[in-house]
Design a protein around this motif. Structure first.
Motif, mmCIF file in Angstrom:
data_model
loop_
_atom_site.group_PDB
_atom_site.id
_atom_site.type_symbol
_atom_site.label_atom_id
_atom_site.label_comp_id
_atom_site.label_asym_id
_atom_site.label_seq_id
_atom_site.Cartn_x
_atom_site.Cartn_y
_atom_site.Cartn_z
ATOM 1 N N LYS A 13 0.810 -1.207 0.000
ATOM 2 C CA LYS A 13 0.000 0.000 0.000
ATOM 3 C C LYS A 13 0.850 1.267 0.000
ATOM 4 O O LYS A 13 0.340 2.367 0.019
ATOM 5 C CB LYS A 13 -0.940 -0.001 1.214
ATOM 6 C CG LYS A 13 -1.938 -1.159 1.202
ATOM 7 C CD LYS A 13 -2.920 -1.046 2.341
ATOM 8 C CE LYS A 13 -3.943 -2.194 2.282
ATOM 9 N NZ LYS A 13 -4.951 -2.076 3.349
ATOM 10 N N GLN B 67 -8.926 5.559 -2.887
ATOM 11 C CA GLN B 67 -9.727 5.561 -1.669
ATOM 12 C C GLN B 67 -10.288 4.181 -1.365
ATOM 13 O O GLN B 67 -10.251 3.723 -0.222
ATOM 14 C CB GLN B 67 -10.865 6.576 -1.790
ATOM 15 C CG GLN B 67 -10.392 8.025 -1.775
ATOM 16 C CD GLN B 67 -11.543 9.005 -1.917
ATOM 17 O OE1 GLN B 67 -12.696 8.607 -2.059
ATOM 18 N NE2 GLN B 67 -11.227 10.290 -1.876
ATOM 19 N N LYS C 231 -1.790 3.847 0.673
ATOM 20 C CA LYS C 231 -0.993 4.899 1.277
ATOM 21 C C LYS C 231 -0.186 5.667 0.238
ATOM 22 O O LYS C 231 0.273 6.776 0.493
ATOM 23 C CB LYS C 231 -0.037 4.300 2.312
ATOM 24 C CG LYS C 231 -0.728 3.626 3.493
ATOM 25 C CD LYS C 231 0.309 3.043 4.441
ATOM 26 C CE LYS C 231 -0.355 2.325 5.611
ATOM 27 N NZ LYS C 231 0.664 1.736 6.527
ATOM 28 N N ASP D 262 -16.011 0.596 6.733
ATOM 29 C CA ASP D 262 -15.131 -0.555 6.918
ATOM 30 C C ASP D 262 -15.481 -1.689 5.976
ATOM 31 O O ASP D 262 -14.616 -2.409 5.495
ATOM 32 C CB ASP D 262 -15.201 -1.033 8.371
ATOM 33 C CG ASP D 262 -14.597 0.000 9.316
ATOM 34 O OD1 ASP D 262 -14.929 -0.067 10.500
ATOM 35 O OD2 ASP D 262 -13.810 0.854 8.839
ATOM 36 N N GLU E 142 -14.537 9.597 4.812
ATOM 37 C CA GLU E 142 -14.087 8.364 5.437
ATOM 38 C C GLU E 142 -14.806 7.193 4.796
ATOM 39 O O GLU E 142 -16.021 7.209 4.632
ATOM 40 C CB GLU E 142 -14.380 8.392 6.934
ATOM 41 C CG GLU E 142 -13.570 9.449 7.680
ATOM 42 C CD GLU E 142 -13.807 9.382 9.165
ATOM 43 O OE1 GLU E 142 -14.623 8.528 9.589
ATOM 44 O OE2 GLU E 142 -13.196 10.171 9.902
ATOM 45 N N ASP E 143 -14.048 6.163 4.421
ATOM 46 C CA ASP E 143 -14.642 4.973 3.833
ATOM 47 C C ASP E 143 -15.216 4.085 4.917
ATOM 48 O O ASP E 143 -14.679 3.966 6.010
ATOM 49 C CB ASP E 143 -13.576 4.171 3.063
ATOM 50 C CG ASP E 143 -13.052 4.945 1.872
ATOM 51 O OD1 ASP E 143 -13.862 5.658 1.251
ATOM 52 O OD2 ASP E 143 -11.845 4.842 1.583
ATOM 53 N N GLN F 152 -7.682 1.985 -0.097
ATOM 54 C CA GLN F 152 -7.012 2.552 1.077
ATOM 55 C C GLN F 152 -5.486 2.523 0.905
ATOM 56 O O GLN F 152 -4.741 2.110 1.790
ATOM 57 C CB GLN F 152 -7.422 1.811 2.357
ATOM 58 C CG GLN F 152 -8.902 1.867 2.648
ATOM 59 C CD GLN F 152 -9.288 1.132 3.924
ATOM 60 O OE1 GLN F 152 -8.459 0.458 4.522
ATOM 61 N NE2 GLN F 152 -10.537 1.268 4.344
#
Length: 509
Positions: free
Chosen positions: A136, A444, A449, A420, A417-418, A447
């Motif tokens: 990521k 997004q 990085k 979960d 915010e996604d 997720q």
């Protein structure tokens, strides 16, 4: 925001021309022709010239214009040249397929798989991950940053440029040129037998400054014979040709030996320099024929060069060395240039500073088979390549450094915010009408990085990796003693397009 096709209405009381100038974001201020809402220039319908889109013509005078257009004469003259062979360096679709019919959710899932595979391949090739979590984040890469500019400046590059009055394009361009020359130097390109004939071949030369500097360094050795060839389809100002003409005519005897002559010298070459500009598109130029035409006095033992339509490869004397350079050759131009070298032998070094991956094309891309091999678990074709091409422009997001643009360049990352479980993300893609292939939505949902810019750079490096392998396998024919490298030759503070693909021989030919 407004779409690119939106045209606003003139303000109330507007009495001048109603034509909206999109580039200037305003309406034309010229007086209107009586009985119309437009000036004389905008009253008639204009279209780009089919022969040369750089100028526009009246649509109702198209047939007459085509008979007198200067581009027509230029094209007819070019087609009579021996090195012209239409589309000889073009690629092929090679099994490319169109996009399967998928709804937004299916497209998004497919794009997610491609993005994950891109990062997996990038990590395996350039920054091996120690754990699955590291996939990521690709900010750490094993592609080295090797800036050799200061070494060249210390030896006298800048003073040589000033002495010869060469317009390099500014400090950033000079910095890039210096580092590229340094990388060419470490290949041994400037260390050779004095009996060798060196050909400097600059592809997509533009003004030809990089090739000019390399030529000047080679001529600093009084025993060298240098042939400088620039392949460039468009005319340009402040080009190397002007410097070469002025130095050939100048009389510098009274000024004595310049202090920088030991590093670079374009004066007093005494017939040791032959140069030529080839005004031909890289798609149509047969490079072996160009090299043959440059041979004015063939030496004993040189063989004939094949006709452009023949499959025979060029054969030249073993004493000849060819240095191929290209700086920021945009998009598919790099692929066309590499393919044009497939029948050229005795290349000592091949240096390509890549640029504008967002305008590459699948048909012309030379690394098709390489990427198919790397994406072995995902069928890789034109639609997957299109994703890499599109996402690669994100590496230049909100920064300078590239001349290509894409819709992803102007998109802004949403600060949400996604969930979960990811269910709401799927729903938003399906129902909101957003582009399911948008790079921000992919980042997004996974997720990641690495962010938008790093994913774009990963796509660029994969495209360049395919070119590296083509250079190794086709240009250098997998011969022993060949090294092919990919390095960052300057920092991203100088240019975001800071990657060079470099192939060279470590053994004498």
């Amino acid at each position: 925001g407004c779409s690119s096709t939106f045209v606003p209405l003139p303000p109330p009381g507007w009495t001048t021309c109603h034509a909206y100038l999109r580039r200037k974001s305003r309406f034309c201020s010229q007086e209107v022709v009586p009985g119309t809402d437009f000036c004389a220039h905008h009253a008639a319908s204009r279209i780009p010239c089919p022969l040369d889109p750089s100028h526009w013509i009246l649509a109702n005078r198209l047939e007459k214009h085509l008979q007198v257009c200067p581009a027509r004469t230029k094209q007819e003259t070019l087609k009579e040249c021996l090195y012209f062979c239409e589309n000889i360096n073009r690629g092929s679709s090679n099994g490319s397929e169109g996009m399967n019919v998928m709804d937004a959710t299916q497209q998004h899932e497919w794009a997610r798989r491609v993005a994950q595979r891109v990062l997996e391949i990038h990590n395996r090739l350039f920054s091996p991950a120690e754990s699955s979590e590291e996939i990521k984040n690709i900010s750490s890469s094993n592609i080295p940053l090797v800036d050799l500019s200061q070494v060249e400046f210390h030896q006298g590059l800048e003073s040589s440029i000033q002495y010869h009055r060469i317009k390099t394009g500014g400090k950033h361009h000079m910095h890039q040129q210096a580092s590229l020359i340094g990388h060419l130097r470490r290949t041994g390109a400037f260390d050779h037998d004095t009996s060798a004939v060196i050909t400097v071949l600059e592809m997509g030369a533009g003004r030809g400054i990089l090739g000019l500097l390399v030529t000047g360094i080679l001529l600093a050795n009084r025993e060298n014979t240098v042939k400088f060839v620039m392949v460039e389809r468009n005319g340009t100002r402040a080009k190397a040709d002007n410097v070469l003409r002025s130095t050939a005519d100048a009389k510098k005897e009274e000024s004595g030996t310049p202090p920088c002559s030991s590093y670079m010298s374009l004066f007093h070459h005494e017939g040791r320099l032959t140069w030529e500009r080839i005004p031909c598109d890289l798609a149509h130029v047969h490079v072996p024929t160009v090299l043959q035409q440059l041979e004015q006095e063939p030496n004993e033992g040189e063989a004939q060069i094949s006709n452009p339509d023949s499959s025979k490869r060029q054969k030249v004397t073993r004493q000849q060395r060819i240095l191929v350079v290209a700086k920021h050759l945009c998009g598919a131009g790099t692929d066309l240039a590499l393919r044009s070298l497939r029948d050229v032998r005795n290349i000592h070094a091949c240096l390509f500073a890549t640029c504008c991956h967002g305008v590459c094309s699948w048909n012309d891309y030379v690394g098709q088979n390489v990427l198919r091999r790397e994406f072995h678990d995902i069928p890789f074709g034109a639609k997957e390549f299109e994703l890499l091409r599109r996402w690669s422009t994100s590496a230049n997001h909100s920064t300078r450094g590239c001349c290509c643009h894409d819709e992803d360049d102007h998109s802004k990352q949403e600060e949400e915010e996604d969930d979960d479980d990811g269910a709401s993300e799927h729903k938003s893609v399906q129902d909101s009408g957003k582009d399911p292939l948008n790079v921000n939505s992919i980042i997004q949902s996974l997720q990641l990085k690495c962010g938008v810019q790093d994913l774009g750079r990963a796509c660029q490096r994969l495209l360049d990796y395919g070119r590296c392998e083509y250079m190794r396998e086709v240009v250098f024919h997998n011969e022993p003693g060949i090294r092919v490298e990919m390095v960052h030759y300057v920092s991203t503070d100088i240019t975001l397009q800071n990657t060079v693909v470099l192939g060279y021989r470590t053994e004498d030919m």
